[in-house]
Design an enzyme around this catalytic site. Structure first.
Site, PDB file in Angstrom:
ATOM      1  N   GLY B  28       7.014  28.567  36.577  1.00  0.00           N
ATOM      2  CA  GLY B  28       5.777  28.555  35.819  1.00  0.00           C
ATOM      3  C   GLY B  28       4.573  28.380  36.722  1.00  0.00           C
ATOM      4  CG  LEU B  29       1.228  29.516  35.654  1.00  0.00           C
ATOM      5  CD1 LEU B  29       0.170  29.785  34.595  1.00  0.00           C
ATOM      6  CD2 LEU B  29       1.051  30.448  36.831  1.00  0.00           C
ATOM      7  CG  ASP B 145      15.299  24.572  46.012  1.00  0.00           C
ATOM      8  OD1 ASP B 145      15.530  25.207  47.054  1.00  0.00           O
ATOM      9  OD2 ASP B 145      14.451  24.924  45.175  1.00  0.00           O
TER      10      ASP B 145
END
Lengths: 315, 474
Positions: B28-29, B145
């Site tokens: 997303g943002l 990650d």
């Protein structure tokens, strides 16, 4: 999985595949690693951190009965949907903990069965998102009497998430069964039948009892004890659990009470002639496979799973 | 944009002044905002992309929020708030804002100042990264990650130079089942991926995070990714031969002798020709990182890059390494060395796209760069940052903001007031207006306190604090 794999807690590792599902359960008890003990202790400790307690908001008998029936319907729906999708048992159990926690914080009015059904769907969908590798889209969750649009289910998911304060990492008794069997099994011949029995007790329990009233670790050890021996007295029970160091923090009283409760539930069930879905399920576990679907207990979670490709045919 | 705050905006939005967009990714943002009541406080707001229609709340969002709710540590990014927009059911996470990240810091040194990062900064960053990771691992959380762009460093302020591990979209509690890494369209860069994963291990441990830390350490030293393999793009999880090749070239060929479980790894077994057949020259890690083999930094690095995950250093062991007990000692402010007279590098602030509103739509306002210090202009579009200049988004004249102004019934879910706020959001959340009474919340504050105490206690155990603390560093 290596057929000679010794019995250690697989939970410490992440698993990426389901290959282990194709193997028969083979329980070979070895010395559990100290890592396992530590992990189990940390799990038990985390249980106490989420010390939700059930609070009865309503003491009107008819409302209570209504809720009990509505809950039972939701439980049955959750377990049959679990079977259709081949979800783990722990997923179904987890969704019930969400269900009970939600209801301890909010009250759904009498007669709003549809709201209970919607809640059941949202809880199972959320639990599947936490536990399963393949999660069906919301439209695949078919309710019994109502049709809910996906957006309505999503709203309910959000409501559950905020009501539970996003604490979704529920611990279930299934996380402990391996460990506890390995701990007390030198005195008891641990095999597939006993494991299935213990799973059955946990499931029957989840059907009848508000899950917030009992800690998952307590349910797990009580089920393991009952599977091994249904004639324990308070003293013999305490004797047995005395050797399990990871249980030190648990109250013996609670374990004994839970053991008695599980035993009563079983007696009650055995005296009820009609076989419900749980009995059928259980019968399926002990015969190793039938109706063309591999139904095998897996090592990693003791749970059965239907191959995913069966889904389309079954729906 | 910040001066467009209408009085009828949703309540939760009204507490912020939106500055602009600072990042964009598959999730997303990310926006930069200021808290109105405390203008000095900057907040990063992550808006999750709407999940596919009909999938409900995204599992990634649930996991990330759930994990962030449970953890609290100086070296882990802090989740301040969760907001739900009840109109479109989108989720917004508010975090303490961190001005820098290792991706940008490394890039700045490599491309702009053309000079290595000073040893104090490298050591302090590494120590804090390990400190945060040790906390996560002792709470049975794997990040999975870790990469430079996910390691944030705080800018000016009380927490200046403090490292924060961010982006828990892929993180998980150990025992939970795993989805393939490439799931949900999330593509994890392979450069920091541990060899056991590349070789197709089905079971893996928190040691995968330590491999990534090793790669990041080397990158801090050399300003270049250590193992820059060409990624094979295919689904799901293709065999990344080139990445392994890059690793073997530097570390030498792994052997069953040194890594006994190697023989059981799927790709090792199946790819005899490329993986087992190819013989690599003598390893040369020290020549790649330009360190003498007897150097303590080299020793630490090589132990993090141990092939066998069981022999690889753990975060706790790494914190104990002699590297951290030698001068310069690591400190809390990684960016400013305590010795007076040492050169302080002014890192650029994040570029902000002030033309994008919370809905991700772009207005026609003239671009304003949030500039300070030696701000670089243009060309900042890194892997995770969308620069001001390239915003390939549709322009909506009356889009986003106007629509947002009507969204009055957004309920804030304030973590500080836990259940209480969750309840107050109830009315707006009630699907189909189910009449529901409010239940009795189980003493949220007490509960939270307990939880924090527990976490704090855990934090304290085996957490040595900065080694040989010297007051001047604090």
């Amino acid at each position: 999985m290596d057929p000679d794999a010794t019995f250690t807690l697989p939970s410490l590792l992440c698993e990426e595949d389901d290959s282990s599902l194709d193997h028969q359960v083979k329980i070979k008890v070895s010395q559990p690693r100290s890592d396992d003990d530590q992990y189990i202790r940390s799990l038990i400790e985390r249980e106490t951190q989420s010390n939700d307690s059930s609070c009865v908001i309503c003491d009107d008998e008819s409302t209570k009965n209504w809720f009990k029936c509505a809950r039972l319907d939701a439980v049955n729906w959750i377990f049959s949907t679990r079977e259709i999708w081949g979800f783990h048992f722990r997923t179904a159990y987890l969704s019930l903990t969400y269900f009970d926690r939600f209801n301890s914080r909010r009250v759904i009015d009498d007669g709003k069965e549809w709201a209970i059904e919607l809640l059941g769907i949202a809880c199972l969908s959320l639990a599947a998102k936490m536990e399963e590798q393949i999660v069906p889209s919301l439209s695949h969750f078919k309710a019994q009497g109502y049709i809910f649009e996906s957006s309505v289910i999503q709203r309910m998911e959000l409501m559950v998430l905020t009501t539970l304060e996003w604490k979704m990492c529920g611990i279930t008794p299934f996380a402990y069964l391996h460990h506890f069997f390995s701990k007390i099994s030198d005195e008891c011949d641990c095999n597939e039948v006993l494991v299935s029995k213990a799973i059955g007790f946990v499931l029957d329990f989840s059907k009848e009892v508000n899950l917030m009233d009992h800690r998952p670790s307590v349910v797990a050890i009580a089920a393991v004890l009952l599977a091994c021996d249904d004639q324990l007295t308070r003293n013999t029970l305490e004797c047995k659990i005395g050797v399990v160091s990871s249980l030190y923090s648990l109250e013996k009283e609670c374990i004994y009470n839970c053991y008695i409760l599980l035993k009563e539930l079983e007696t009650k069930k055995n005296n009820t002639p009609d076989l419900n879905s749980f009995d059928l399920l259980r019968n399926n576990w002990s015969k190793s496979s039938n109706i063309g679907i591999k139904r095998k207990l897996t090592y990693n979670g003791f749970e059965q799973k239907c191959p995913v490709q069966k889904i389309s045919r079954r729906l | 944009m910040s001066n467009r705050s209408g009085s009828n905006r949703p309540e939760w939005l009204q507490q912020y002044d939106l500055i602009g967009k600072i990042g964009e990714g598959t999730y997303g943002l990310v926006f930069l905002a200021k808290i109105k009541s405390n203008r000095s406080k900057s907040i990063a707001i992550k808006k999750f992309k709407q999940s596919k229609d009909g999938d409900g709340v995204s599992p990634t969002a649930i996991r990330e929020i759930m994990l962030l709710r449970e953890i609290s540590h100086e070296n882990v990014v802090k989740l301040v708030n969760v907001h739900i927009n009840h109109i479109d059911m989108s989720l917004y996470l508010a975090f303490d804002y961190a001005e820098h990240d290792l991706y940008e810091i490394i890039r700045h040194h490599r491309d702009k100042v053309n000079q290595a990062i000073n040893q104090y900064t490298v050591k302090s960053i590494l120590w804090q990264l390990l400190n945060g990771l040790n906390y996560l691992h002792s709470n049975w959380i794997m990040h999975r990650d870790l990469k430079p762009s996910n390691i944030l460093v705080m800018g000016d302020g009380e927490e200046q130079g403090v490292v924060k591990i961010a982006d828990f979209g892929l993180a998980r509690i150990y025992q939970a089942p795993l989805k393939p890494l490439s799931d949900n369209g999330v593509v994890v860069t392979i450069w920091y991926r541990a060899p056991e994963l590349l070789l197709g291990a089905k079971h893996y441990t928190s040691a995968v995070d330590m491999w990534a830390v090793g790669c990041i350490f080397a990158e801090l030293l050399t300003l270049k990714p250590l193992f820059q393999g060409q990624e094979v793009k295919a689904t799901p999880n293709p065999f990344q031969l080139d990445q392994l090749d890059k690793i073997f070239k530097v570390l030498g060929h792994p052997t069953v002798d040194k890594w006994p479980t190697l023989a059981h790894l799927p790709h090792w077994q199946s790819d005899q020709q490329h993986i087992q057949g190819h013989k690599y020259d003598s390893p040369g890690l020290y020549s790649v990182v330009h360190l003498p083999p007897k150097n303590s930094a080299y020793d630490l690095l090589s132990k993090m890059l141990e092939y066998d995950p069981r022999k690889r250093l753990t975060a706790a062991q790494a914190l104990d390494h002699e590297y951290f007990r030698m001068e310069p000692l690591p400190g809390r402010n990684a960016l400013v060395p305590p010795q007076p007279g040492e050169k302080i590098v002014n890192y650029p602030t994040r570029p902000v796209d002030t033309n994008t509103d919370f809905e991700g739509t772009t207005s026609l306002q003239p671009a304003q760069q949030q500039a300070s210090g030696n701000q670089m202009s243009g060309g900042m579009a890194g892997a995770h940052i969308m620069g001001t200049r390239n915003v390939p988004r549709p322009v909506h004249m009356v889009g986003g903001m106007q629509r947002m102004q009507q969204q009055q019934n957004m309920a804030a879910y304030n973590l500080a007031s836990q259940a209480a706020a969750g309840m107050s959001g109830g009315a707006a959340m009630n699907p189909g207006n189910i009449p529901m009474q409010r239940g009795v919340a189980a003493q949220p504050h007490q509960q939270q306190q307990q939880q924090q105490q527990q976490l704090r206690r855990k934090d304290g155990m085996g957490m040595p604090g900065y080694p040989q603390q010297k007051s001047r560093r604090f």
